[in-house]
Motif scaffolding. Structure first.
Motif: not given
Length: 79
Positions: A68-69, A71-73, A75-76
């Motif tokens: 998840e970490h 994936r979010l990085r 995405k950002r």
């Protein structure tokens, strides 16, 4: 001191082989999280094979958190 052309010996980490790019810390937090996710995945399989249910569960949660970490990085960075 190391000789030119020779790699330094790695500290005993329980991970056979490997190269410099496999070690966390050289490329920042994203590389470290990717390394952790990969290693936790292998440990989770080991825990499952030996029917260590609580460890299997906790390692699964750790892998989900690392994924998840990442994936979010990612995405950002795309935004």
């Amino acid at each position: 001191m190391t000789r030119p052309g020779k790699k330094r010996a790695r500290a005993a980490s329980g991970v056979p082989g490997g190269s410099r790019h496999d070690e966390p810390g050289e490329g920042g937090a994203d590389e470290a999280v990717a390394f952790i996710a990969e290693q936790v995945g292998a440990l989770r399989k080991l825990a499952e094979r030996h029917k260590l249910d609580v460890l299997h569960y906790l390692l699964g949660m750790t892998k989900l958190e690392a994924d998840e970490h990442l994936r979010l990085r990612t995405k950002r960075k795309l935004s």
